[in-house]
Write a protein that holds these residues in place. Structure first.
Motif, short mmCIF file in Angstrom:
data_model
loop_
_atom_site.label_atom_id
_atom_site.label_comp_id
_atom_site.label_asym_id
_atom_site.label_seq_id
_atom_site.Cartn_x
_atom_site.Cartn_y
_atom_site.Cartn_z
N MET A 1 0.82 -1.20 0.00
CA MET A 1 0.00 0.00 0.00
C MET A 1 0.85 1.26 0.00
O MET A 1 2.05 1.23 0.21
CB MET A 1 -0.89 0.00 1.25
N PHE A 2 0.19 2.33 -0.24
CA PHE A 2 0.87 3.61 -0.30
C PHE A 2 1.12 4.10 1.11
O PHE A 2 0.30 4.79 1.70
CB PHE A 2 -0.03 4.59 -1.05
N ARG A 4 2.37 6.37 3.40
CA ARG A 4 3.01 7.68 3.55
C ARG A 4 2.66 8.21 4.94
O ARG A 4 1.52 8.10 5.38
CB ARG A 4 2.51 8.64 2.49
N LEU A 265 34.50 5.85 9.01
CA LEU A 265 33.08 5.71 9.31
C LEU A 265 32.66 6.66 10.42
O LEU A 265 31.64 7.36 10.33
CB LEU A 265 32.82 4.25 9.71
N ASN A 268 32.68 10.28 9.17
CA ASN A 268 31.53 10.53 8.30
C ASN A 268 30.23 10.58 9.08
O ASN A 268 29.35 11.40 8.80
CB ASN A 268 31.42 9.44 7.23
N TYR A 269 30.10 9.70 10.07
CA TYR A 269 28.86 9.65 10.84
C TYR A 269 28.67 10.95 11.63
O TYR A 269 27.60 11.55 11.60
CB TYR A 269 28.86 8.44 11.78
N ASP A 272 27.93 13.75 9.19
CA ASP A 272 26.58 13.64 8.66
C ASP A 272 25.54 14.11 9.66
O ASP A 272 24.61 14.84 9.34
CB ASP A 272 26.33 12.18 8.28
N SER A 279 21.39 12.31 5.03
CA SER A 279 21.50 11.08 4.25
C SER A 279 21.21 9.84 5.07
O SER A 279 21.13 8.75 4.55
CB SER A 279 22.89 10.99 3.64
N LEU A 280 21.07 9.98 6.36
CA LEU A 280 20.83 8.78 7.16
C LEU A 280 19.46 8.77 7.80
O LEU A 280 19.10 7.81 8.46
CB LEU A 280 21.88 8.65 8.26
N ARG A 281 18.69 9.84 7.64
CA ARG A 281 17.38 9.82 8.26
C ARG A 281 16.54 8.82 7.49
O ARG A 281 16.14 9.06 6.35
CB ARG A 281 16.74 11.19 8.28
N ILE A 282 16.31 7.72 8.12
CA ILE A 282 15.76 6.59 7.38
C ILE A 282 14.24 6.67 7.33
O ILE A 282 13.58 7.06 8.28
CB ILE A 282 16.23 5.29 8.05
N GLY A 283 13.72 6.33 6.18
CA GLY A 283 12.28 6.29 6.05
C GLY A 283 11.67 7.63 5.67
O GLY A 283 10.46 7.79 5.67
N GLY A 284 12.45 8.60 5.38
CA GLY A 284 11.91 9.89 4.97
C GLY A 284 13.01 10.70 4.35
O GLY A 284 14.00 10.16 3.89
N ARG A 285 12.80 12.00 4.31
CA ARG A 285 13.87 12.80 3.73
C ARG A 285 14.33 13.85 4.71
O ARG A 285 13.53 14.37 5.47
CB ARG A 285 13.39 13.50 2.46
#
Lengths: 285, 317
Positions: A1-2, A4, A265, A268-269, A272, A279-285
């Motif tokens: 499913m969509f 969001r 690593l 960079n972490y 970031d 770039s690491l916020r997962i599941g969204g922007r």
């Protein structure tokens, strides 16, 4: 499913305590490295002394990283190698940030011909693939920590300059800059007091990421045998020393390789997260 | 037209500075080029010979001008170690590096596109989180470390691919590909991670747009919408990046060629260093830089062909 997310996640306040375990672990690792670099000479095992009978001996209780092809203790060598990586990293990032920052400010502030000239010079520098140029210059100028640091520092200049230029172009149009100019402030004063504060933040955040890039380049140069002199202990050099021994003694390369990778690593972490964790916020922007 | 005039002008400027930089590499050799190449104990006759070859007695601008002219006619100088033209040596090595870089790009894209599409199809899913985390880690690992780990796993432990036997493309195509799998994969992994991150972000942005909602509203399955509708408009950044990354890959290929003993341009350069064959070092540097500049121009052209709006605004940077 969509799937969001219906309502945006509430913006959490960003303090270092709720940036998470990983953030603190990364900071801890970097702090540890600095301590190691300072205290390395006090380590009881001599990194240069070879035990002929223990050549390529694997990890053991007293020597957790084992021995290299010359019977030298790898942990001691990795600890000493920290110094080269950190010194080259800090100094060349400083070179890149100060020269690049100034060039970017000048290009962005004066624009027109000055800008075109500076941008062309920077583009030409970017035209050389970093590693190829570094190899060419160190081989020709002779291998030393100074040469490696200077070359990598110069390689960083265009990257910092671009960021400073972009920040300056944005700030120059602001009302407070016009106001300062109307009040009779000179160019130097405007750049220092009104524009620099806008540019310095992004530069410092980028410095962390640049530090990671620098350590990779230094490691690669030493790995290729054209970085710091052979008798200077560096991570890249230790890794290269074990490259021919992967079949019978993989620990020689793997331990320093792991330390090098974890360091980049961590850098960079942290970088970031400081940039906003885009770039690491997962599941969204 | 103004766009192209600007581009060409800046191209000329960049090429002039690139050639000057490459020329200075040799000119600034400690002790002078002829001593650096032949060594301090060379006999005076040979030294004089090299001095006149390199026209070292002329004023700087004269010899630089002649050198640029030679280069423009395909003459990169003379290798004093191998006693043959540098241009011939470079020409022999170009195909190896080019094949390696192209294979790496293909591999990187064929990893990145499906991973990014699957991640963007279900943002926040387990797959997406693992893929995002993995790409962050892979980006942070230097190429030579990836190479060493791959050699250890696939060449030493499992013995599926050779670690250091290169088969020429002309001799045996499948053997050639077999010998390039590990090197290309080493180069590709880091790129794949970057491409995945960029494409995933762009896909997610596209998925918020109205035409996607319209497609979804017509009842099309999400997977089909991503592949047929969202992928194309989301690939602009990726296209640019793929082009720009040729430079990174050319640098990375120096390391990979050394690691896997591939006879490419990077190996040529590295082997020339202990032999004091500095004209070769200079030739390779210049060749790689000019190739990179030209590729960048082509990417710009391609980019503005895909998206004509670019031509109207002055190029950033």
């Amino acid at each position: 499913m969509f799937r969001r997310r219906a309502e945006p996640r509430p913006q959490e306040p960003r303090t270092s305590s709720d940036r998470g375990v990983l953030f603190r672990a990364a900071l801890g690792w970097l702090t540890l490295l600095v301590v190691v670099a300072v205290l390395a000479p006090m380590w009881p095992t001599d990194p240069g002394r070879g035990h002929l009978l223990r050549r390529l001996e694997g990890p053991g209780w007293r020597h957790p990283f084992g021995f290299d092809g010359n019977g030298r203790d790898i942990l001691a060598r990795v600890l000493h190698g920290t110094r080269v990586s950190l010194i080259v990293g800090v100094v060349s990032v400083t070179i890149g940030m100060s020269i690049g920052g100034v060039l970017g400010l000048i290009a962005g502030y004066f624009r027109r011909r000055v800008d075109t000239l500076i941008v062309t010079v920077l583009d030409s520098m970017l035209a050389f693939p970093a590693l190829v140029l570094a190899v060419a210059v160190t081989s020709i100028r002779g291998q030393s920590v100074t040469t490696v640091t200077a070359v990598i520092g110069v390689l960083m200049v265009p990257l910092f300059a671009r960021i400073a230029r972009a920040g300056t172009l944005g700030a120059v149009e602001r009302e407070y800059v016009t106001a300062a100019r109307c009040l009779g402030a000179g160019s130097g004063r405007i750049v220092r007091q009104e524009i620099l504060p806008n540019v310095i933040g992004p530069l410092i955040v980028f410095a962390l990421l640049a530090f990671g890039i620098v350590i990779i380049i230094e490691g690669a140069l030493s790995f290729l045998g054209v970085g710091v002199p052979v008798d200077t202990i560096s991570w890249g050099g230790i890794i290269a020393g074990g490259q021919g021994r992967l079949r019978d003694a993989p620990h020689v390369s793997l331990f320093p390789a792991a330390v090098l990778s974890i360091t980049i690593l961590a850098v960079n972490y942290v970088g970031d997260r400081l940039r906003g964790g885009g770039s690491l916020r997962i599941g969204g922007r | 037209m103004a766009f192209w005039r600007r581009r060409i002008l800046s191209l000329v400027g960049v090429l002039a500075l690139v050639s000057l930089g490459s020329y200075l590499l040799l000119d600034l050799l400690p002790g002078g080029p002829e001593v650096a190449i032949l060594g301090p104990t060379a006999d005076p006759e040979r030294l004089a010979q090299v001095r006149s070859d390199l026209r070292l007695d002329d004023p700087f601008l004269t010899r630089y001008g002649r050198w640029v002219n030679d280069v423009a006619h395909g003459d990169l100088g003379w290798s004093y170690d191998k006693n043959r033209p540098v241009a011939d040596m470079v020409r022999e090595r170009v195909p190896v590096t080019l094949e390696l870089v192209l294979l790496a790009q293909i591999l990187a894209l064929s990893i990145a596109i499906p991973v990014a599409a699957m991640g963007a199809a279900r943002p926040g899913s387990l797959f997406d989180r693992v893929a995002s985390g993995a790409s962050f880690v892979v980006v942070s690992i230097p190429g030579f470390v990836i190479g060493i780990v791959l050699i250890l796993l696939l060449a030493v432990k499992l013995d599926v691919f050779p670690a250091s036997e290169y088969t020429r493309l002309g001799d045996d195509i499948s053997g050639n590909l077999h010998s390039l799998v590990l090197p290309a994969f080493t180069l590709a992994l880091g790129q794949a991670a970057i491409y995945t991150r960029v494409l995933r972000a762009d896909l997610l942005e596209t998925m918020d747009q109205d035409f996607i909602a319209a497609a979804r509203g017509r009842g099309l399955p999400r997977r089909r919408v991503i592949l047929r509708h969202a992928l194309r408009p989301s690939s602009l950044t990726l296209v640019t990046l793929v082009g720009l990354n040729f430079g990174t890959l050319l640098g990375g290929s120096v390391v990979v060629e050394r690691l896997f003993s591939l006879p490419g341009m990077g190996k040529l350069m590295l082997d020339a260093i202990p032999a004091r064959d500095f004209t070769v070092v200079q030739g390779v540097t210049l060749f790689v830089a000019v190739a990179f500049v030209i590729v960048n121009l082509l990417v710009d052209a391609l980019y503005s062909a895909i998206d004509p709006r670019i031509r109207r605004v002055p190029p950033p940077g």
